[in-house]
Design a protein around this motif. Structure first.
Motif, PDB file in Angstrom:
ATOM      1  N   GLN A 188     -59.804 -27.840 -11.825  1.00 55.06           N
ATOM      2  CA  GLN A 188     -59.324 -27.586 -13.236  1.00 55.06           C
ATOM      3  C   GLN A 188     -59.539 -28.910 -14.242  1.00 55.06           C
ATOM      4  OE1 GLN A 188     -55.369 -26.431 -13.439  1.00 55.06           O
ATOM      5  NE2 GLN A 188     -55.626 -24.409 -12.694  1.00 55.06           N
ATOM      6  N   ARG A 207     -63.114 -29.046 -14.860  1.00 56.25           N
ATOM      7  CA  ARG A 207     -63.676 -27.840 -15.681  1.00 56.25           C
ATOM      8  C   ARG A 207     -63.214 -28.276 -17.180  1.00 56.25           C
ATOM      9  NH1 ARG A 207     -60.798 -23.499 -14.026  1.00 56.25           N
ATOM     10  NH2 ARG A 207     -59.424 -23.626 -15.749  1.00 56.25           N
ATOM     11  N   ASN A 233     -60.364 -20.139 -23.356  1.00 58.27           N
ATOM     12  CA  ASN A 233     -59.335 -19.797 -22.118  1.00 58.27           C
ATOM     13  C   ASN A 233     -60.314 -20.313 -20.871  1.00 58.27           C
ATOM     14  OD1 ASN A 233     -57.314 -18.555 -20.640  1.00 58.27           O
ATOM     15  ND2 ASN A 233     -58.744 -16.931 -19.726  1.00 58.27           N
ATOM     16  N   PHE A 234     -61.541 -20.414 -20.950  1.00 52.29           N
ATOM     17  CA  PHE A 234     -62.404 -21.042 -19.861  1.00 52.29           C
ATOM     18  C   PHE A 234     -61.926 -22.389 -19.771  1.00 52.29           C
ATOM     19  CE2 PHE A 234     -65.864 -24.025 -19.068  1.00 52.29           C
ATOM     20  CZ  PHE A 234     -66.335 -23.731 -17.803  1.00 52.29           C
ATOM     21  N   ALA A 275     -57.357 -22.321 -18.891  1.00 56.91           N
ATOM     22  CA  ALA A 275     -56.827 -21.441 -18.181  1.00 56.91           C
ATOM     23  C   ALA A 275     -55.989 -22.259 -16.958  1.00 56.91           C
ATOM     24  CB  ALA A 275     -57.914 -20.482 -17.452  1.00 56.91           C
ATOM     25  N   ALA A 277     -60.838 -18.222 -15.693  1.00 57.77           N
ATOM     26  CA  ALA A 277     -61.752 -19.116 -16.197  1.00 57.77           C
ATOM     27  C   ALA A 277     -63.127 -18.846 -16.287  1.00 57.77           C
ATOM     28  CB  ALA A 277     -61.697 -20.594 -15.644  1.00 57.77           C
ATOM     29  N   SER A 288     -63.927 -15.708 -18.271  1.00 55.20           N
ATOM     30  CA  SER A 288     -63.881 -15.845 -19.716  1.00 55.20           C
ATOM     31  C   SER A 288     -65.195 -16.435 -20.289  1.00 55.20           C
ATOM     32  CB  SER A 288     -62.726 -17.124 -19.831  1.00 55.20           C
ATOM     33  OG  SER A 288     -61.450 -16.441 -19.665  1.00 55.20           O
TER      34      SER A 288
END
Lengths: 256, 346
Positions: free
Chosen positions: A138, A141, A206-207, A210, A229, A232
């Protein structure tokens, strides 16, 4: 004509005027600058909130600037008639236009990476004590993914520019879409929430966010988004590709 | 060679180009002549695949423009000298054009030298004068050393030196065996530049002929003659069955006679036999503009004067040449324009 040739043509065109350089510089500077400002001014007791996700809150600045650059890349061609020179040199219009989209998207991707990684790295340099290490997928990302969002967003912007063919009109339309429509449509009673979950830029955002927590009030992305993610990102990309397809098909039919 | 067959283009209710067929030969400069708004630019854009014809088609050496591979090697065009990004240098502009058709980048400096822009090639094109822009446009057209060249109103707004340069340049290109198609609304310019003419008015073909034949056919021949004994001269001419008018003293010189439908040879011999002294004996050409108006007649899109265009002039076939040439020149309130395509902000 080979793809490589067309990419080179669009690269020369983009870099032989000054405005893309300004846009690129401004996008990185403003995005990273705001992150640094946030990191630098945060009070010591709130330092726990300075996560990798928080350092990216300013990605929208650079992202809007790169979208404006993408719009200008195509609308100035219509404004100055160079689109006709382009179509005279490359009568297969779709190839020329897709090459332009590719060059602009690639460049935006690089700028997005510079802005995203730069924001995080500078924040970490300013506040070594903050929880800014990249520990999870996360975390990676949200920092490294910014470039992908930039890429797709500029394809959307370029398509809008190609459809409208006027700088001011296209930029206005895009800003209304991103800043107004995607913020106001969710306010419609009953259906608003359902619409919001499918608005392209909301889903694209949201990618990045999330499952992330940004400070105490986690409103970086609406709750209960239907897609994960990567789903999206795929949806956002699909919107961009469809829009580009429509714009290119129309450009092929229209008189240049 | 350029061949147009039944070319038509409709914008809404306006038929900008109407069933136009013509051929442009190689090795000659062919003028594309018509009043403003006659459809010249639209036709050129259709030749180049920029605009899609409503009907008919046009081929360059047997191929549609959009089917040409690396088209700059076959066709060079200068439709608008301002089709350059103002903040891009001339060299950068030509460079991307060269790369797009896989032309060696050394070609850029060659064409810059050819049009005499080397010294300013690094400057932004937005700062160029009209003449310089025009030269840059020609450099772009010549980049691929094409066999077919199209120029849309290339001398518009140029100074005499620039006009002469372009005129000589086009002759040189045609002498090299290339097809040169150049549009203008100035017949006098075309008379000096073009060997052949394609004349259109209101989107329809009016004539395709050599320039000399066009001028010959559209202006009647007359002879201006002057001598000390004007009265006797008039008697002799009238006696031989020729028509003559008195030309009063004016800008053309002292009072004289204008003999219609005769050659200078005939009038000279007539005077000689009568033993009359002549001070002046000259063939008179109708002005080119007069000839042009006579030919295009009602086919002017924006006309002045009280007379509305007749139905025949608007809908008649290519053969319809209405017989009131002076009408188009009469100053008066402007007629409502039939179309305003040029004004729709392209």
């Amino acid at each position: 004509m080979t793809t490589l040739t067309l990419l080179k043509v669009e690269r020369i065109k983009l870099f032989s005027t000054r405005s893309p350089w300004w846009c690129m510089g401004a996008a990185v500077f403003i995005t990273v600058g705001f992150s640094a400002l946030l990191a630098g001014t945060m009070q010591a007791k709130d330092l726990g909130d300075l996560t990798p996700a928080t350092t990216q809150f300013s990605y929208n600045f650079g992202f809007l600037i790169m979208m404006v650059m993408a719009i200008l890349a195509i609308t100035t061609e219509y404004r100055f008639g160079t689109i006709r020179a382009t179509f005279l040199a490359v009568p297969t219009r779709a190839d020329a236009l897709v090459a332009k989209a590719a060059v602009v998207a690639l460049l935006a991707g690089l700028i997005g990476e510079a802005a995203g990684v730069g924001s995080w790295a500078l924040s970490k340099a300013i506040r070594p004590d903050a929880p800014l290490s990249l520990d999870s997928a996360q975390d990676y990302r949200v920092v490294v993914g910014v470039g992908l969002v930039y890429m797709i967003a500029t394809v959307v912007a370029l398509s809008v520019g190609l459809l409208i063919r006027h700088s001011a009109g296209a930029i206005t339309a895009l800003l209304i879409w991103v800043m107004v429509a995607e913020n106001l449509l969710p306010a419609i009673p009953r259906v608003g929430d359902a619409i919001q979950k499918w608005l392209p830029f909301t889903v694209g955002n949201n990618f990045l966010y999330a499952g992330q927590h940004v400070g105490d009030n986690n409103d970086a992305t609406p709750a209960h988004m239907p897609l994960g993610a990567w789903g999206s990102l795929l949806y956002f990309a699909l919107v961009a590709v469809v829009l580009l397809g429509v714009a290119v098909a129309l450009a092929k039919r229209r008189d240049a | 060679m350029i061949e147009a067959r039944g070319l038509s283009k409709r914008y809404g209710r306006t038929l900008a180009v109407n069933d136009l067929s013509f051929t442009v030969q190689a090795g000659r400069v062919t003028g594309f002549l018509g009043p403003n708004g006659a459809g010249k630019s639209t036709t050129m854009r259709m030749i180049l695949g920029l605009d899609r014809p409503t009907a008919g088609d046009v081929r360059i050496d047997g191929k549609r423009y959009t089917d040409l591979r690396e088209p700059l090697r076959h066709v060079g065009a200068l439709l608008d000298a301002k089709w350059v990004h103002p903040n891009r240098s001339a060299r950068a502009h030509l460079r991307w054009l060269a790369v797009s058709n896989k032309l060696p980048e050394s070609r850029v400096d060659e064409v810059l030298a050819l049009v005499g822009l080397n010294d300013v090639a690094g400057r932004r094109a937005g700062g160029y004068s009209l003449g310089m822009s025009q030269r840059l446009g020609i450099a772009g057209a010549l980049l691929g050393d094409p066999g077919v060249l199209l120029f849309d109103e290339p001398v518009n707004g140029l100074d005499p030196e620039g006009i002469l340069w372009i005129r000589q340049f086009m002759h040189r290109l045609a002498d090299e065996g290339r097809t040169v198609f150049v549009s203008s609304h100035l017949l006098s310019e075309m008379a000096l530049t073009a060997q052949d003419l394609v004349v259109i008015g209101r989107g329809r073909l009016i004539a395709q002929t050599s320039t000399s034949a066009f001028i010959e056919a559209s202006s009647g021949s007359s002879v201006r003659v002057r001598g000390p004994e004007l009265t006797r001269l008039r008697e002799v001419i009238t006696a031989s069955g020729l028509q003559s008018d008195d030309a009063p003293e004016g800008a053309d010189g002292p009072a004289a006679l204008v003999v219609h439908g005769a050659s200078t040879d005939a009038v000279g011999e007539l005077a000689g036999r009568a033993g009359l002294i002549l001070h002046e004996l000259a063939a008179q050409r109708g002005s080119l503009e007069q000839a042009f108006i006579q030919m295009t007649g009602g086919d002017v899109e924006y006309r002045t004067g009280d007379g509305a265009p007749t139905v025949g002039a608007m809908a008649g076939g290519p053969g319809a040449v209405p017989g009131q040439p002076g009408e188009a020149l009469t100053a008066g309130r402007a007629q409502e324009p039939a179309a305003a395509r040029k004004a729709d902000g392209r």
